[in-house]
Scaffold this active site. Structure first.
Site, PDB file in Angstrom:
ATOM      1  N   GLY A   4       0.802  -1.236   0.000  1.00  0.00           N
ATOM      2  CA  GLY A   4       0.000   0.000   0.000  1.00  0.00           C
ATOM      3  C   GLY A   4       0.822   1.266   0.000  1.00  0.00           C
ATOM      4  NE  ARG A  16       4.056  -6.813  11.625  1.00  0.00           N
ATOM      5  CZ  ARG A  16       5.246  -6.796  11.007  1.00  0.00           C
ATOM      6  NH1 ARG A  16       5.318  -6.948   9.690  1.00  0.00           N
ATOM      7  NH2 ARG A  16       6.345  -6.648  11.691  1.00  0.00           N
ATOM      8  CD  GLU A  24      -5.797  -5.129   8.923  1.00  0.00           C
ATOM      9  OE1 GLU A  24      -6.135  -6.307   8.899  1.00  0.00           O
ATOM     10  OE2 GLU A  24      -5.006  -4.657   9.773  1.00  0.00           O
TER      11      GLU A  24
END
Lengths: 760, 316
Positions: free
Chosen positions: A491, A532, A719
């Site tokens: 991403g 993360r 998310e």
């Protein structure tokens, strides 16, 4: 647009690079087609592998005869389950890292039974795909077809077909004597539920049904494996974690991890679905047997039939609230499809559903139910979206019954610092309220609506994870820096790593080359998942950069023959406190490195514990065509707490991506099975993910309430954006039509049925 | 599609069609042939075992990938000039069977005269597919959900067919006989489609329902065409529905109800009911019988209204 609790990021004083928006370092190669994805590698002598998959949803394998296939022209290797060791249970971990070797080895290659249509049971390697497919057709399998079950209620019924003879439900007392399809029961039991409902002035209760949905990454799973004369394997593949591929592949082959080297390809999307292995160990075993490199590329059909998806669910929830809108109690039960092997994210659903709120009395049960479809894989905030579809729809109903604005209801119950969360821990500084306020204050929330139009809001929570990451920083001879990590860039994380390194080193972001290194070139790093990477891998990068800066200062001190304490690092240059020496840049120091101690490099590793939790609040405007049931998304806005947006454009991209997937889940996406348990829509034509023209521009507001667990305040952002959309859309449909949609997807057929049933 | 790009594509096809090496011939049993005249195509097809003609191949190739058995000979019809032509001939429009849909939208006069037909053709696939997909292919693929077929039928399209016995012309409506089957005999192929240019105050429209906004297959399709008189009353009406039966179904009652009348709400309500009634749909993954019936009525009315607006605007 960025809203902050502290000074803004886009013009953050004190930060030079963090919060800016450079074009990603890997962008040019990606938009021009040069970037190498999983299927792009070809090696001399390479064979093409193909996988034989079960046509039955549930069957005992009586025999597999591969002799005809073995003898065919061009076929160089054939494998079945017998070519892989049988592993037993003993997995550890939780969330996106959870796996059980017993199940993983049987999922990758079926043994005595096939448990879903698409389950792999043999594979071949041949000199062309055509020959490989012909060989698959020549493999004779004798099946004893068994009854199958897909629905969680049917799977829990007393006479249900049992998938695993040794599956005894965990988490119930006494321990059952008989196997069932319920793998485990998870419970959150806090406060006094009866007292809570007794205090309530209004109680709403409803049942919800959601369908399995696939992550829908554009790139199918692809691998090239090459086992050399020394018995070591090199695996080139696209995944969310090449160290994960290494350990899983080695374990499934009965090897030590060091026998496998994994080189990460670029990844064309994962969304959680590439945090496990499917074809990688198969390609490696085929290569070992054939003595040649083997490539396996899944078709889209195989991706749908054998990988992902996330669970479908049946959820019943009950919520009580006082007249002034205080939530007094929640109670309910959730059953999630695990697929063919245990491990649905139902416990995470229970934990997340009401996590944004301060509620004292909670009793939630989660059931993990195995059924005859592919084993579910992680999907963006696993388990939370379907649970929040239920909980956030009910909150809308509570607000409606009490005559309270739905955002106001959320503010009155919002969890904040010091509140014990529904799932246990006490919150540190969090930004939930700020996301609600950002929606309330956004122009969309007061835009006038026309006929057949409606507005819905919903909020969502996701934990975010930390975990193990490594980084190495080299100062190159020209003074530029290479930043090596083990985190595949899904991403925009390369850009974020470069920005943090630029901030620490004080050099230009484009003088930094962020690199995703293979398993032998950087320390162990967990998967890119759980939102993360920017947090945990970012901390490793920051630590490594700080070590490099300490070293650079020491080298300058040596050149100047002064105490290191007299050397400052400012804007990428060593300066003497007196100001009477010419500053030295990284280029100067690199040029003289041989005389000051050799190459300049440092590594760091972390097991990050302080991942700050994330919240999102969203507002959706829809128009419902009362004659066709079609729902058009008119406007959509999402506010999310990013802690600190390192690269705001990629934060916004994650927010928008989560919403886009959530809208697909809400409106059209679903697995459709025929009566035999065969998936009827294994392609993007009939598995309806949204196309670009289905969506409006999704407006974003980044809220920044810094995470105390990160040097810059970073929270994971990948998310939580997918958690609220289903309820936001459902609540908007309710506002437009008066109908409460409690089943996903809210497809035109279902909406029109609901309108018709309502006498419309 | 620009001529240069077309030339490149043809070059590629030519390279692919050159005689394969012996080894390849063993591996790839399917032969590729690209005749350049109708006569040559007829002779290729005559006596060929399991030949399959195709135009843009936008259905053919996906079908092969889905496991359809390979034909012995794949016959590419795109290099026959007449099959990729688009021309006005007297009082008709003649559209080659393999003329790409994208070409139709570039022909301003065609768009003005048969807007519904052009729109229907324009709904087939993405922009990339539009450069390949054709009315002829859409018709002969014989999918019940084909978008262009209801639009061709309401415009009384005729299909010109070539075969060993010469040329013949039949109504478009009688080409498709069921899902995946046509009335074309072995050795025959579609050459072109012919439409009369519409009289004054006449227009057509085509609407489909899909769950998304594009890149999808019709759950229901509705084509309508009407001619209005000076007072806005219907003189001629034609409504055809797609995806609600094995083949396109007409709604003859629409003519009975509307001819001599304006499009009143009451009349349209009756048309909707008749449209729903003539459907013979199935339940499948894309929709239910009940849904298709209801939406057929809705779309029939919406298509009629759109056609009437257009007809009124065309003037006399």
């Amino acid at each position: 647009m960025t809203v902050t609790a502290t000074p803004t990021t886009d013009s953050q004083p004190g930060y030079k690079w963090v919060g800016t928006r450079p074009v990603r370092h890997d962008g040019l190669d990606k938009v021009t087609g040069r970037a190498r994805y999983g299927a792009d590698l070809n090696l001399p002598g390479m064979l093409i592998g193909a996988v034989l998959r079960s046509p039955h949803a549930h069957a005992r394998i009586l025999s597999i005869d591969t002799s005809a296939a073995q003898a065919m022209e061009g076929v160089k290797a054939v494998v079945t389950g017998a070519d892989f060791p049988m592993l037993e249970s003993g997995g550890e971990g939780s969330g996106e890292e959870y796996y059980d070797p017993r199940d993983l080895c049987r999922n990758v290659m079926a043994r005595d039974k096939v448990l879903y249509e698409g389950h792999a049971l043999a594979a071949v390697a041949a000199t062309s795909r055509r020959e490989a497919l012909a060989a698959l057709a020549a493999i004779e399998v004798d099946y004893d077809v068994l009854p199958h079950v897909l629905d969680v209620s049917e799977a829990m019924a007393p006479d249900a077909p049992i998938l695993h003879d040794d599956l005894i439900t965990e988490g119930v007392d006494p321990i059952p004597d008989e196997p069932s399809n319920v793998a485990s029961r998870y419970v959150i039991d806090r406060g006094d539920i009866e007292k809570g409902f007794a205090e309530a002035d209004v109680i709403v209760e409803r049942e919800f049904v959601t369908q399995p949905v696939h992550q829908g990454y554009i790139e199918p799973h692809a691998v090239v494996a090459d086992v050399g004369e020394d018995g070591k394997a090199t695996v080139f593949c696209s995944s969310q974690g090449h160290f994960m591929v290494r350990s899983h592949t080695a374990e499934l082959l009965g090897w030590e991890p060091s026998r496998v080297k994994v080189i990460p390809a670029e990844i064309g999307g994962g969304f959680g679905g590439k945090t496990t292995v499917y074809v990688e160990p198969v390609a490696a075993r085929l290569s070992q047997k054939a003595g040649r490199p083997v490539k396996i590329v899944m078709t889209r059909d195989e991706v749908f039939r054998a990988t992902g998806p996330t669970s479908g669910s049946k959820i019943r929830l009950k919520v009580g609230a006082t007249r002034d809108g205080r939530l007094t109690a929640v109670e309910g039960s959730m059953a999630y499809q695990a697929g063919a092997f245990k491990g649905s994210p139902v416990s995470l659903g229970c934990m997340c559903a009401f996590a944004p709120y301060a509620i004292e009395n909670v009793l939630l049960e989660g059931l993990d139910v195995v059924v005859n479809m592919p084993k579910v894989a992680a999907y963006r905030a696993p388990g939370a979206p379907m649970a929040s579809f239920a909980s956030e729809t009910l909150l809308d109903e509570v607000a409606e019954q009490l005559g309270i604005d739905p955002l106001e209801l959320r503010l009155r119950n919002a969890a904040e610092e010091g509140v014990r969360s529904v799932y246990g821990p006490v919150y540190k500084r969090i930004g939930f309220k700020e996301t609600v306020e950002a929606v309330r204050d956004h122009p969309q929330y007061s835009t006038e609506l026309g006929p057949n139009q409606g507005r819905g809001v919903a909020s969502g929570f996701w934990f975010n994870f930390g975990g193990s990451s490594s980084a190495t920083v080299h100062i190159n001879e020209d003074g530029s820096a290479s930043v090596l990590t083990g985190s595949p860039d899904i991403g925009g994380s390369r850009a974020s790593m470069a920005l943090m390194a630029a901030e620490e080193l004080g050099i230009d972001v484009y003088d930094i080359t962020p690199i995703v290194s293979d398993t032998e070139s950087v320390g162990y790093t967990e998967v890119t998942g759980g939102s993360r990477v920017t947090h945990a891998t970012g901390m490793a990068v920051i630590d490594a950069c700080r070590k490099v800066v300490t070293d650079l200062r020491a080298r300058a001190a040596k050149v100047w023959d002064v105490d290191v304490e007299e050397v400052e690092w400012v804007d990428g240059r060593a300066q003497h406190v007196s100001g009477d020496r010419a500053p030295m840049t990284t280029r100067d120091l690199a040029a003289g490195a041989a005389g000051t101690g050799g190459p300049i490099t440092a590594s760091a590793a972390v097991n990050a514990r302080g991942a700050g939790v994330a919240f999102s609040t969203q507002v959706c405007d829809v128009e419902v065509d009362p004659e066709t049931g079609a729902v058009t998304i008119l406007r959509y806005m999402t506010a999310q707490d990013a802690g600190r947006a390192i690269h705001p454009s990629y934060v916004e991209g994650q927010m928008q991506g989560g919403v886009a997937q959530g809208i697909g889940w809400a409106l059209n996406e679903e697995y459709i099975f025929d009566t035999g348990g065969t998936m009827e829509n294994p392609g993007f034509l009939d598995y309806r993910m949204p196309v670009a023209s289905d969506l409006p521009m999704i407006d974003t507001v980044i809220v920044e309430v810094p995470n105390p667990g990160h040097p810059y305040g970073v929270r994971g952002v990948g998310e939580v954006g997918i958690v609220p959309p289903m309820a936001a859309v459902a609540n908007a449909i309710h506002d437009a039509t008066g109908l409460r949609m409690s089943e996903l997807p809210m497809s035109p057929v279902k909406v029109l049925e609901a309108i018709g049933a309502n006498g419309g | 599609m620009p001529a240069t790009l077309r030339a490149v594509l043809r070059g590629l096809e030519s390279a692919l069609s050159s005689p394969p090496e012996e080894e390849l011939r063993v591996r790839f049993a399917m032969r590729y042939v690209a005749p350049t005249s109708i006569e040559e195509a007829v002779s290729v097809l005559d006596g060929a075992v399991a030949a399959q003609v195709y135009a843009g191949a936008t259905d053919f190739i996906p079908q092969l990938r889905m496991g359809r058995p390979e034909p012995g000979v794949a016959v590419d019809l795109k290099r026959i000039d007449r099959l990729t032509d688009l021309r006005r001939e007297g009082n008709t429009w003649v559209i080659g069977a393999a003329t790409p849909s994208a070409r139709l939208a570039e022909e301003d006069d065609l768009v003005a005269e048969l807007p519904g037909l052009v729109e229907a053709a324009g709904l087939i696939g993405s922009d990339q597919i539009q450069s390949r997909a054709s009315l002829g292919g859409n018709l002969c693929n014989a999918s019940p959900a084909a978008d262009s077929v209801p639009a061709m039928v309401v415009n009384d399209g005729r299909a010109v067919i070539a075969g060993p016995g010469g040329m013949r012309t039949i109504p478009v409506a009688s080409v498709v006989t069921g899902p995946g089957t046509t009335s074309l005999a072995s050795g025959e192929f579609l050459v072109e489609l012919v439409f009369d240019r519409p009289p004054p105050q006449t227009a057509d429209a085509y609407l489909r329902f899909i769950p998304r906004t594009e890149m999808d297959i019709a759950v229901v399709g509705a084509g309508a065409r009407l001619t209005l008189d000076e007072a806005g009353r219907c003189q001629e009406v034609s409504v055809a529905l797609g995806a609600v039966a094995p083949t396109v179904v007409m709604v003859p009652a629409a003519e009975d109800i509307l001819v001599g009348h304006t499009l009143t709400d009451d009349a349209l309500k009756r048309v909707a009911a008749e449209a729903s009634a003539v459907c013979n749909p199935i339940d499948d993954k894309r929709g239910t019988k009940a849904y298709r019936r209801q939406v057929a009525g809705v779309l029939a009315v919406r298509a009629l209204k759109l056609a009437a607006d257009r007809a009124a605007r065309t003037g006399s």
